[in-house]
Design a protein around this motif. Structure first.
Motif, PDB file in Angstrom:
ATOM      1  N   ALA A   1       0.840  -1.200   0.000  1.00 56.21           N
ATOM      2  CA  ALA A   1       0.000   0.000   0.000  1.00 56.21           C
ATOM      3  C   ALA A   1       0.873   1.248   0.000  1.00 56.21           C
ATOM      4  O   ALA A   1       1.997   1.245   0.526  1.00 56.21           O
ATOM      5  CB  ALA A   1      -0.911  -0.005   1.215  1.00 56.21           C
ATOM      6  N   LEU A   2       0.339   2.323  -0.575  1.00 55.11           N
ATOM      7  CA  LEU A   2       1.001   3.630  -0.533  1.00 55.11           C
ATOM      8  C   LEU A   2       0.118   4.560   0.284  1.00 55.11           C
ATOM      9  O   LEU A   2      -1.030   4.834  -0.075  1.00 55.11           O
ATOM     10  CB  LEU A   2       1.212   4.194  -1.931  1.00 55.11           C
ATOM     11  CG  LEU A   2       2.012   5.507  -1.980  1.00 55.11           C
ATOM     12  CD1 LEU A   2       3.453   5.284  -1.509  1.00 55.11           C
ATOM     13  CD2 LEU A   2       1.998   6.106  -3.387  1.00 55.11           C
ATOM     14  N   LEU A   3       0.646   5.026   1.408  1.00 47.70           N
ATOM     15  CA  LEU A   3      -0.062   5.920   2.323  1.00 47.70           C
ATOM     16  C   LEU A   3       0.582   7.294   2.312  1.00 47.70           C
ATOM     17  O   LEU A   3       1.782   7.428   2.035  1.00 47.70           O
ATOM     18  CB  LEU A   3      -0.010   5.379   3.753  1.00 47.70           C
ATOM     19  CG  LEU A   3      -0.418   3.938   4.027  1.00 47.70           C
ATOM     20  CD1 LEU A   3      -0.296   3.652   5.517  1.00 47.70           C
ATOM     21  CD2 LEU A   3      -1.824   3.679   3.544  1.00 47.70           C
ATOM     22  N   PRO A   4      -0.195   8.329   2.664  1.00 44.67           N
ATOM     23  CA  PRO A   4       0.458   9.609   2.945  1.00 44.67           C
ATOM     24  C   PRO A   4       1.286   9.478   4.212  1.00 44.67           C
ATOM     25  O   PRO A   4       0.931   8.715   5.127  1.00 44.67           O
ATOM     26  CB  PRO A   4      -0.729  10.562   3.153  1.00 44.67           C
ATOM     27  CG  PRO A   4      -1.851   9.684   3.594  1.00 44.67           C
ATOM     28  CD  PRO A   4      -1.651   8.368   2.900  1.00 44.67           C
ATOM     29  N   GLY A   5       2.395  10.200   4.273  1.00 45.97           N
ATOM     30  CA  GLY A   5       3.169  10.190   5.504  1.00 45.97           C
ATOM     31  C   GLY A   5       2.302  10.599   6.681  1.00 45.97           C
ATOM     32  O   GLY A   5       1.510  11.543   6.584  1.00 45.97           O
ATOM     33  N   LEU A   6       2.436   9.890   7.795  1.00 49.65           N
ATOM     34  CA  LEU A   6       1.636  10.216   8.968  1.00 49.65           C
ATOM     35  C   LEU A   6       2.072  11.549   9.566  1.00 49.65           C
ATOM     36  O   LEU A   6       3.243  11.946   9.470  1.00 49.65           O
ATOM     37  CB  LEU A   6       1.769   9.111  10.014  1.00 49.65           C
ATOM     38  CG  LEU A   6       0.783   7.943   9.913  1.00 49.65           C
ATOM     39  CD1 LEU A   6       0.859   7.251   8.559  1.00 49.65           C
ATOM     40  CD2 LEU A   6       1.016   6.941  11.036  1.00 49.65           C
ATOM     41  N   VAL A   7       1.110  12.225  10.180  1.00 49.19           N
ATOM     42  CA  VAL A   7       1.364  13.484  10.885  1.00 49.19           C
ATOM     43  C   VAL A   7       0.952  13.268  12.340  1.00 49.19           C
ATOM     44  O   VAL A   7      -0.222  13.060  12.625  1.00 49.19           O
ATOM     45  CB  VAL A   7       0.568  14.646  10.260  1.00 49.19           C
ATOM     46  CG1 VAL A   7       0.824  15.942  11.025  1.00 49.19           C
ATOM     47  CG2 VAL A   7       0.929  14.814   8.782  1.00 49.19           C
ATOM     48  N   ASP A   8       1.916  13.286  13.233  1.00 54.11           N
ATOM     49  CA  ASP A   8       1.652  13.036  14.642  1.00 54.11           C
ATOM     50  C   ASP A   8       1.745  14.363  15.397  1.00 54.11           C
ATOM     51  O   ASP A   8       2.830  14.907  15.588  1.00 54.11           O
ATOM     52  CB  ASP A   8       2.643  12.028  15.212  1.00 54.11           C
ATOM     53  CG  ASP A   8       2.258  11.525  16.594  1.00 54.11           C
ATOM     54  OD1 ASP A   8       1.492  12.232  17.293  1.00 54.11           O
ATOM     55  OD2 ASP A   8       2.711  10.433  16.981  1.00 54.11           O
ATOM     56  N   THR A   9       0.584  14.866  15.804  1.00 51.41           N
ATOM     57  CA  THR A   9       0.533  16.185  16.423  1.00 51.41           C
ATOM     58  C   THR A   9       0.636  16.151  17.940  1.00 51.41           C
ATOM     59  O   THR A   9       0.392  17.168  18.595  1.00 51.41           O
ATOM     60  CB  THR A   9      -0.775  16.899  16.019  1.00 51.41           C
ATOM     61  OG1 THR A   9      -1.886  16.028  16.268  1.00 51.41           O
ATOM     62  CG2 THR A   9      -0.753  17.295  14.563  1.00 51.41           C
ATOM     63  N   HIS A  10       1.027  15.010  18.507  1.00 54.71           N
ATOM     64  CA  HIS A  10       1.131  14.938  19.970  1.00 54.71           C
ATOM     65  C   HIS A  10       2.361  14.130  20.350  1.00 54.71           C
ATOM     66  O   HIS A  10       2.285  12.950  20.702  1.00 54.71           O
ATOM     67  CB  HIS A  10      -0.126  14.298  20.561  1.00 54.71           C
ATOM     68  CG  HIS A  10      -0.288  14.571  22.026  1.00 54.71           C
ATOM     69  ND1 HIS A  10      -1.511  14.802  22.607  1.00 54.71           N
ATOM     70  CD2 HIS A  10       0.621  14.654  23.034  1.00 54.71           C
ATOM     71  CE1 HIS A  10      -1.351  15.007  23.901  1.00 54.71           C
ATOM     72  NE2 HIS A  10      -0.059  14.915  24.182  1.00 54.71           N
ATOM     73  N   VAL A  11       3.507  14.783  20.291  1.00 54.50           N
ATOM     74  CA  VAL A  11       4.789  14.145  20.594  1.00 54.50           C
ATOM     75  C   VAL A  11       5.530  14.999  21.620  1.00 54.50           C
ATOM     76  O   VAL A  11       5.645  16.212  21.461  1.00 54.50           O
ATOM     77  CB  VAL A  11       5.649  13.984  19.320  1.00 54.50           C
ATOM     78  CG1 VAL A  11       6.995  13.341  19.664  1.00 54.50           C
ATOM     79  CG2 VAL A  11       4.910  13.165  18.276  1.00 54.50           C
ATOM     80  N   HIS A  12       6.033  14.355  22.665  1.00 60.02           N
ATOM     81  CA  HIS A  12       6.784  15.058  23.704  1.00 60.02           C
ATOM     82  C   HIS A  12       8.276  14.852  23.474  1.00 60.02           C
ATOM     83  O   HIS A  12       8.810  13.761  23.699  1.00 60.02           O
ATOM     84  CB  HIS A  12       6.395  14.538  25.090  1.00 60.02           C
ATOM     85  CG  HIS A  12       5.001  14.883  25.485  1.00 60.02           C
ATOM     86  ND1 HIS A  12       4.696  16.025  26.198  1.00 60.02           N
ATOM     87  CD2 HIS A  12       3.818  14.249  25.261  1.00 60.02           C
ATOM     88  CE1 HIS A  12       3.388  16.070  26.401  1.00 60.02           C
ATOM     89  NE2 HIS A  12       2.838  15.008  25.839  1.00 60.02           N
ATOM     90  N   VAL A  13       8.935  15.899  23.001  1.00 61.01           N
ATOM     91  CA  VAL A  13      10.394  15.909  22.864  1.00 61.01           C
ATOM     92  C   VAL A  13      10.919  16.857  23.935  1.00 61.01           C
ATOM     93  O   VAL A  13      10.330  17.900  24.187  1.00 61.01           O
ATOM     94  CB  VAL A  13      10.834  16.359  21.466  1.00 61.01           C
ATOM     95  CG1 VAL A  13      12.344  16.282  21.321  1.00 61.01           C
ATOM     96  CG2 VAL A  13      10.155  15.511  20.391  1.00 61.01           C
ATOM     97  N   ASN A  14      12.011  16.490  24.560  1.00 60.54           N
ATOM     98  CA  ASN A  14      12.376  17.151  25.804  1.00 60.54           C
ATOM     99  C   ASN A  14      13.595  18.057  25.736  1.00 60.54           C
ATOM    100  O   ASN A  14      14.077  18.501  26.769  1.00 60.54           O
ATOM    101  CB  ASN A  14      12.580  16.097  26.893  1.00 60.54           C
ATOM    102  CG  ASN A  14      11.383  15.189  27.017  1.00 60.54           C
ATOM    103  OD1 ASN A  14      11.426  14.064  26.565  1.00 60.54           O
ATOM    104  ND2 ASN A  14      10.302  15.680  27.582  1.00 60.54           N
ATOM    105  N   GLU A  15      14.124  18.316  24.580  1.00 65.05           N
ATOM    106  CA  GLU A  15      15.236  19.249  24.488  1.00 65.05           C
ATOM    107  C   GLU A  15      14.680  20.663  24.343  1.00 65.05           C
ATOM    108  O   GLU A  15      13.600  20.848  23.778  1.00 65.05           O
ATOM    109  CB  GLU A  15      16.118  18.914  23.281  1.00 65.05           C
ATOM    110  CG  GLU A  15      16.870  17.620  23.456  1.00 65.05           C
ATOM    111  CD  GLU A  15      17.675  17.261  22.225  1.00 65.05           C
ATOM    112  OE1 GLU A  15      18.822  16.876  22.406  1.00 65.05           O
ATOM    113  OE2 GLU A  15      17.149  17.361  21.124  1.00 65.05           O
TER     114      GLU A  15
END
Length: 443
Positions: A52-66
């Motif tokens: 399958a070919l999907l659009p790249g996912l967009v994850d709007t809830h990620v905790h990065v700590n720098e």
């Protein structure tokens, strides 16, 4: 000559469904969508066959700590794990860095920390906290895609919760710009200390009524101000009717849930396995069914990770006690197969998954060129094998501390290849991600 690429598949997840197609890429964007066998004269031609070919996912809830908390997750590790999981854009939450992203200066510091490290594109949420209303406009000007706030103690003194009056004031301040205010919706008046070390006691300490009362507060404030509000990590399926009614009444409200709420149930959480701890908690199986019904009905709009991996040192110190363990679910790399493992069995299509995990999150963050396989969109694309299965092993995960509740679980669906802006990328390659502002321009 423009750089051109064609990617063909018998299963392309387009906005109107899954079908055979050939996707023409020119200069980092999707230039055409043609019949599967069309001869488009591209310099390179990739035929995925039944992948399958999907659009790249967009994850709007990620905790990065720098910056400032280097013992936790960083942009290099988080974005490599995201890429391996088919996510081509993340939006970083504002509360875990030092300083918290509650001013334009703090946002610039976070962007400087991220520059040159990111394997995927990255955007940033600003924070709404007591006393920073005057900074919200400056945060948008500096590149923030919107705002995050808490109605309950976040656990971090520098990111204090808003009371009802402050919430309404924040919504009034951002309403004219149309930027969303994401709300961690738990009412502190309904939350108690757990009465024991086990998971059942932890769930009982944060009942569904805590989410309901907080969502009522959000609905009231959004209705009064006209602001766009978004409920973060909805765990209580019995709140779906409240959210649906508010939407039907014209309130600008949306809601997300997370892979762990759709995959796990509290009955399945083993004693002492504090990597399952998150707030709101994973609830019981009947609640999981209610979440799936709400997602299918469009009451819940999207599925995002709330990736927030705990440090092993704190986990170990907690001794398996849910009262003292630091919570956070790590799922950037496995969120897509975790959702598909369940969604496919329930009769949902890959187009549904693309809408939940790509199109709506991109819209929420104001990134119009992301999240869809459509002419003019960024050529962020994922080859996905929907029938391959694998067992999750912490040693294979790329985020900094590979502690995950999915350990040992067999999932269906595997990311095979990823293109970012039309260039094939992998987690071992050089970082090619850009830093994005609302509207999709670069910071």
């Amino acid at each position: 000559m423009s750089e051109t690429l064609v990617i063909r598949s018998t299963r392309v997840a387009l906005p109107d469904g899954v079908r055979e197609a050939a996707v023409l890429v020119r200069d980092k964007r999707i230039a055409d969508i043609a019949a599967y066998g069309a001869q488009l004269g591209a310099a390179a031609d990739v035929d995925l066959g039944e992948l399958a070919l999907l659009p790249g996912l967009v994850d709007t809830h990620v905790h990065v700590n720098e910056p400032g908390r280097t013992e936790w997750e960083g942009f290099a590790t988080a974005t490599r794990a995201a890429l391996a999981g088919g996510i081509t854009t993340i939006c970083d939450m504002p509360l875990n860095s030092v300083p918290a992203t509650t001013s334009a200066a703090a946002l610039r510091a976070k962007a400087a920390a991220a520059a040159g490290q990111c394997a995927v594109d990255v955007a940033f949420w600003g924070g709404a906290v007591p006393g920073n209303l005057g900074e919200l406009s400056a945060l948008l000007d500096a590149g923030a895609v919107g705002f995050k706030c808490f109605l309950i103690d976040s656990g971090l003194p520098e990111f204090a919760p808003l009371d009802r009056g402050e919430l309404r004031a924040a919504m009034k301040a951002v309403a004219a710009d149309g930027a969303p205010l994401i709300v961690h919706a738990e009412d502190p008046g309904e939350v108690t200390a757990p009465r024991g070390p086990g998971y059942d006691a932890f769930v009982a300490s944060r009942p569904t009524v805590a989410e309901r009362r907080a969502i009522e507060t959000v609905v009231s404030a959004a209705a009064a101000t006209g602001a766009r509000a978004h409920i973060a990590h909805l765990a209580a399926g019995d709140c779906a009717a409240l959210i649906g009614a508010a939407k039907a009444a014209g309130v600008l409200l949306s809601a997300e849930t997370c892979p762990h709420y759709l995959f796990f149930a509290a009955e399945e959480v083993p004693d002492g396995r504090t990597e399952f701890k998150c707030c709101p908690p994973i609830r019981y199986a009947a609640n999981r069914e209610a979440l799936w019904r709400a997602l299918a009905a469009g009451v819940i709009d999207c599925v995002v990770s709330d990736h927030s991996p705990c440090a092993p040192a704190l986990k170990d110190l907690a001794g398996g006690d849910f009262r003292t363990a630091f919570g956070g679910i790590a799922s950037l790399q496995v969120g897509l197969p975790a959702v598909w493992s369940v969604a496919g069995r329930r009769g949902h299509s890959l187009a549904d998954v693309a809408r939940w995990m790509s199109a709506f999150p991109a819209s929420l963050a104001g990134l119009p060129s992301k999240g869809r396989i459509a002419v003019g969109c960024d050529a962020d694309l994922v080859a996905f094998d929907p029938v391959a299965s694998f067992a999750v092993r912490g040693e294979d995960l790329l985020h900094r501390h590979p502690v995950t509740p999915y350990e040992g679980r067999t999932l269906t669906g595997r990311v095979s290849r990823v293109w970012l802006g039309g260039v094939e990328v992998d987690a071992a390659g050089p970082p090619r991600g850009r830093l994005l502002r609302r509207g999709g321009g670069e910071m």
